[in-house]
Design a protein around this motif. Structure first.
Motif, PDB file in Angstrom:
ATOM      1  N   GLN A 275       0.835  -1.211   0.000  1.00  0.00           N
ATOM      2  CA  GLN A 275       0.000   0.000   0.000  1.00  0.00           C
ATOM      3  C   GLN A 275       0.863   1.252   0.000  1.00  0.00           C
ATOM      4  OE1 GLN A 275      -3.436   0.203  -0.295  1.00  0.00           O
ATOM      5  NE2 GLN A 275      -2.902   2.343  -0.638  1.00  0.00           N
ATOM      6  N   ALA A 276       1.941   1.240   0.786  1.00  0.00           N
ATOM      7  CA  ALA A 276       2.840   2.398   0.827  1.00  0.00           C
ATOM      8  C   ALA A 276       3.498   2.620  -0.532  1.00  0.00           C
ATOM      9  CB  ALA A 276       3.898   2.211   1.911  1.00  0.00           C
ATOM     10  N   ILE A 277       3.864   1.537  -1.197  1.00  0.00           N
ATOM     11  CA  ILE A 277       4.477   1.667  -2.529  1.00  0.00           C
ATOM     12  C   ILE A 277       3.465   2.250  -3.514  1.00  0.00           C
ATOM     13  CG2 ILE A 277       5.370   0.353  -4.491  1.00  0.00           C
ATOM     14  CD1 ILE A 277       6.740  -1.480  -2.375  1.00  0.00           C
ATOM     15  N   THR A 278       2.229   1.795  -3.421  1.00  0.00           N
ATOM     16  CA  THR A 278       1.180   2.333  -4.284  1.00  0.00           C
ATOM     17  C   THR A 278       0.992   3.829  -4.047  1.00  0.00           C
ATOM     18  OG1 THR A 278       0.028   0.210  -4.336  1.00  0.00           O
ATOM     19  CG2 THR A 278      -1.270   2.154  -4.892  1.00  0.00           C
ATOM     20  N   ASP A 279       1.028   4.217  -2.763  1.00  0.00           N
ATOM     21  CA  ASP A 279       0.868   5.635  -2.416  1.00  0.00           C
ATOM     22  C   ASP A 279       2.100   6.452  -2.804  1.00  0.00           C
ATOM     23  OD1 ASP A 279      -1.576   4.920  -1.374  1.00  0.00           O
ATOM     24  OD2 ASP A 279      -0.922   4.984   0.724  1.00  0.00           O
ATOM     25  N   GLY A 280       3.277   5.797  -2.779  1.00  0.00           N
ATOM     26  CA  GLY A 280       4.517   6.457  -3.180  1.00  0.00           C
ATOM     27  C   GLY A 280       5.054   7.415  -2.132  1.00  0.00           C
ATOM     28  N   GLY A 281       6.108   8.095  -2.489  1.00  0.00           N
ATOM     29  CA  GLY A 281       6.691   9.117  -1.631  1.00  0.00           C
ATOM     30  C   GLY A 281       7.562   8.558  -0.524  1.00  0.00           C
ATOM     31  N   ALA A 282       7.783   9.405   0.474  1.00  0.00           N
ATOM     32  CA  ALA A 282       8.657   9.057   1.595  1.00  0.00           C
ATOM     33  C   ALA A 282       8.101   7.894   2.408  1.00  0.00           C
ATOM     34  CB  ALA A 282       8.871  10.278   2.487  1.00  0.00           C
ATOM     35  N   ALA A 283       6.789   7.777   2.483  1.00  0.00           N
ATOM     36  CA  ALA A 283       6.174   6.676   3.243  1.00  0.00           C
ATOM     37  C   ALA A 283       6.576   5.328   2.657  1.00  0.00           C
ATOM     38  CB  ALA A 283       4.660   6.821   3.260  1.00  0.00           C
ATOM     39  N   ALA A 284       6.682   5.255   1.348  1.00  0.00           N
ATOM     40  CA  ALA A 284       7.086   4.009   0.700  1.00  0.00           C
ATOM     41  C   ALA A 284       8.511   3.649   1.073  1.00  0.00           C
ATOM     42  CB  ALA A 284       6.942   4.124  -0.811  1.00  0.00           C
ATOM     43  N   ASP A 285       9.386   4.620   0.999  1.00  0.00           N
ATOM     44  CA  ASP A 285      10.789   4.384   1.369  1.00  0.00           C
ATOM     45  C   ASP A 285      10.902   3.949   2.824  1.00  0.00           C
ATOM     46  OD1 ASP A 285      11.561   5.102  -1.189  1.00  0.00           O
ATOM     47  OD2 ASP A 285      11.999   7.183  -0.628  1.00  0.00           O
ATOM     48  N   GLU A 286      10.116   4.584   3.682  1.00  0.00           N
ATOM     49  CA  GLU A 286      10.137   4.248   5.111  1.00  0.00           C
ATOM     50  C   GLU A 286       9.656   2.826   5.359  1.00  0.00           C
ATOM     51  OE1 GLU A 286       7.607   5.592   8.983  1.00  0.00           O
ATOM     52  OE2 GLU A 286       8.410   7.213   7.745  1.00  0.00           O
ATOM     53  N   LYS A 287       8.562   2.427   4.703  1.00  0.00           N
ATOM     54  CA  LYS A 287       8.029   1.075   4.887  1.00  0.00           C
ATOM     55  C   LYS A 287       8.994   0.015   4.350  1.00  0.00           C
ATOM     56  CE  LYS A 287       4.068   1.835   6.846  1.00  0.00           C
ATOM     57  NZ  LYS A 287       3.811   1.446   8.208  1.00  0.00           N
ATOM     58  N   ILE A 288       9.648   0.295   3.245  1.00  0.00           N
ATOM     59  CA  ILE A 288      10.618  -0.654   2.685  1.00  0.00           C
ATOM     60  C   ILE A 288      11.800  -0.807   3.633  1.00  0.00           C
ATOM     61  CG2 ILE A 288      12.271  -1.029   0.813  1.00  0.00           C
ATOM     62  CD1 ILE A 288      10.119   0.284  -1.050  1.00  0.00           C
ATOM     63  N   ALA A 289      12.305   0.300   4.159  1.00  0.00           N
ATOM     64  CA  ALA A 289      13.418   0.242   5.113  1.00  0.00           C
ATOM     65  C   ALA A 289      12.999  -0.502   6.381  1.00  0.00           C
ATOM     66  CB  ALA A 289      13.892   1.651   5.452  1.00  0.00           C
ATOM     67  N   GLU A 290      11.804  -0.229   6.842  1.00  0.00           N
ATOM     68  CA  GLU A 290      11.279  -0.896   8.033  1.00  0.00           C
ATOM     69  C   GLU A 290      11.189  -2.414   7.819  1.00  0.00           C
ATOM     70  OE1 GLU A 290       7.743   0.766  10.606  1.00  0.00           O
ATOM     71  OE2 GLU A 290       6.957  -0.370   8.899  1.00  0.00           O
ATOM     72  N   ALA A 291      10.685  -2.823   6.661  1.00  0.00           N
ATOM     73  CA  ALA A 291      10.581  -4.245   6.345  1.00  0.00           C
ATOM     74  C   ALA A 291      11.960  -4.883   6.217  1.00  0.00           C
ATOM     75  CB  ALA A 291       9.778  -4.451   5.054  1.00  0.00           C
ATOM     76  N   SER A 292      12.887  -4.188   5.587  1.00  0.00           N
ATOM     77  CA  SER A 292      14.254  -4.701   5.457  1.00  0.00           C
ATOM     78  C   SER A 292      14.892  -4.911   6.825  1.00  0.00           C
ATOM     79  CB  SER A 292      15.114  -3.747   4.636  1.00  0.00           C
ATOM     80  OG  SER A 292      14.673  -3.706   3.308  1.00  0.00           O
ATOM     81  N   ASN A 293      14.691  -3.959   7.728  1.00  0.00           N
ATOM     82  CA  ASN A 293      15.226  -4.098   9.092  1.00  0.00           C
ATOM     83  C   ASN A 293      14.585  -5.263   9.831  1.00  0.00           C
ATOM     84  OD1 ASN A 293      16.985  -1.932   8.792  1.00  0.00           O
ATOM     85  ND2 ASN A 293      15.488  -0.447   9.523  1.00  0.00           N
ATOM     86  N   ALA A 294      13.286  -5.448   9.641  1.00  0.00           N
ATOM     87  CA  ALA A 294      12.605  -6.579  10.287  1.00  0.00           C
ATOM     88  C   ALA A 294      13.138  -7.911   9.759  1.00  0.00           C
ATOM     89  CB  ALA A 294      11.090  -6.479  10.055  1.00  0.00           C
ATOM     90  N   ILE A 295      13.353  -7.981   8.461  1.00  0.00           N
ATOM     91  CA  ILE A 295      13.918  -9.204   7.872  1.00  0.00           C
ATOM     92  C   ILE A 295      15.310  -9.466   8.428  1.00  0.00           C
ATOM     93  CG2 ILE A 295      14.751 -10.230   5.710  1.00  0.00           C
ATOM     94  CD1 ILE A 295      12.367  -8.686   4.344  1.00  0.00           C
ATOM     95  N   ALA A 296      16.115  -8.425   8.529  1.00  0.00           N
ATOM     96  CA  ALA A 296      17.474  -8.578   9.075  1.00  0.00           C
ATOM     97  C   ALA A 296      17.425  -9.086  10.507  1.00  0.00           C
ATOM     98  CB  ALA A 296      18.223  -7.240   9.007  1.00  0.00           C
ATOM     99  N   ARG A 297      16.496  -8.572  11.313  1.00  0.00           N
ATOM    100  CA  ARG A 297      16.371  -9.052  12.696  1.00  0.00           C
ATOM    101  C   ARG A 297      15.967 -10.520  12.734  1.00  0.00           C
ATOM    102  NH1 ARG A 297      13.930  -4.045  13.321  1.00  0.00           N
ATOM    103  NH2 ARG A 297      11.838  -4.964  13.306  1.00  0.00           N
ATOM    104  N   LEU A 298      15.054 -10.915  11.846  1.00  0.00           N
ATOM    105  CA  LEU A 298      14.619 -12.312  11.812  1.00  0.00           C
ATOM    106  C   LEU A 298      15.753 -13.239  11.388  1.00  0.00           C
ATOM    107  CD1 LEU A 298      11.044 -12.001  10.298  1.00  0.00           C
ATOM    108  CD2 LEU A 298      11.636 -12.715  12.614  1.00  0.00           C
ATOM    109  N   VAL A 299      16.529 -12.801  10.440  1.00  0.00           N
ATOM    110  CA  VAL A 299      17.655 -13.616   9.954  1.00  0.00           C
ATOM    111  C   VAL A 299      18.694 -13.801  11.050  1.00  0.00           C
ATOM    112  CG1 VAL A 299      19.578 -13.646   8.322  1.00  0.00           C
ATOM    113  CG2 VAL A 299      17.296 -13.050   7.532  1.00  0.00           C
ATOM    114  N   ARG A 300      18.927 -12.765  11.846  1.00  0.00           N
ATOM    115  CA  ARG A 300      19.915 -12.842  12.921  1.00  0.00           C
ATOM    116  C   ARG A 300      19.451 -13.704  14.081  1.00  0.00           C
ATOM    117  NH1 ARG A 300      20.708  -7.148  11.806  1.00  0.00           N
ATOM    118  NH2 ARG A 300      19.245  -6.683  13.467  1.00  0.00           N
ATOM    119  N   SER A 301      18.146 -13.845  14.252  1.00  0.00           N
ATOM    120  CA  SER A 301      17.648 -14.581  15.425  1.00  0.00           C
ATOM    121  C   SER A 301      17.659 -16.077  15.219  1.00  0.00           C
ATOM    122  CB  SER A 301      16.257 -14.119  15.790  1.00  0.00           C
ATOM    123  OG  SER A 301      15.322 -14.425  14.777  1.00  0.00           O
TER     124      SER A 301
END
Length: 93
Positions: free
Chosen positions: A67-93
């Protein structure tokens, strides 16, 4: 609305089962059960939590991030970074 809302009841059921597993672990320690048996149960509880995590992540990507990507803008970048960080945390655990 969060991405997991449609599956909230299923997530709660799984988490309650995991809660029961953790209580069982406490009983095992209280009863001085064999170390390997306790470790086996810890591994099972960990895998169950990982399954919940992966389900939530999948729903987050499909709902919140898309949804954030569809909406575009800074919110999209923020959600992608947030998801990337969550994936990194899961991989480390």
């Amino acid at each position: 609305m969060h991405g997991y809302t449609d599956n909230k009841d299923a997530h709660l059921r799984r988490l309650k089962r995991i809660e029961g597993q953790v209580r069982g672990l406490q009983r095992m320690i209280e009863n001085d059960d064999y170390c390997i048996d306790v470790l086996t149960q810890i591994s099972a509880a960990t895998r169950a939590l990982q399954a919940v995590s992966l389900g939530l992540l999948d729903e987050h990507l499909k709902h919140c991030v898309s949804q954030a990507i569809t909406d575009g803008g800074a919110a999209a970048d923020e959600k992608i970074a947030e998801a990337s960080n969550a994936i990194a945390r899961l991989v480390r655990s």
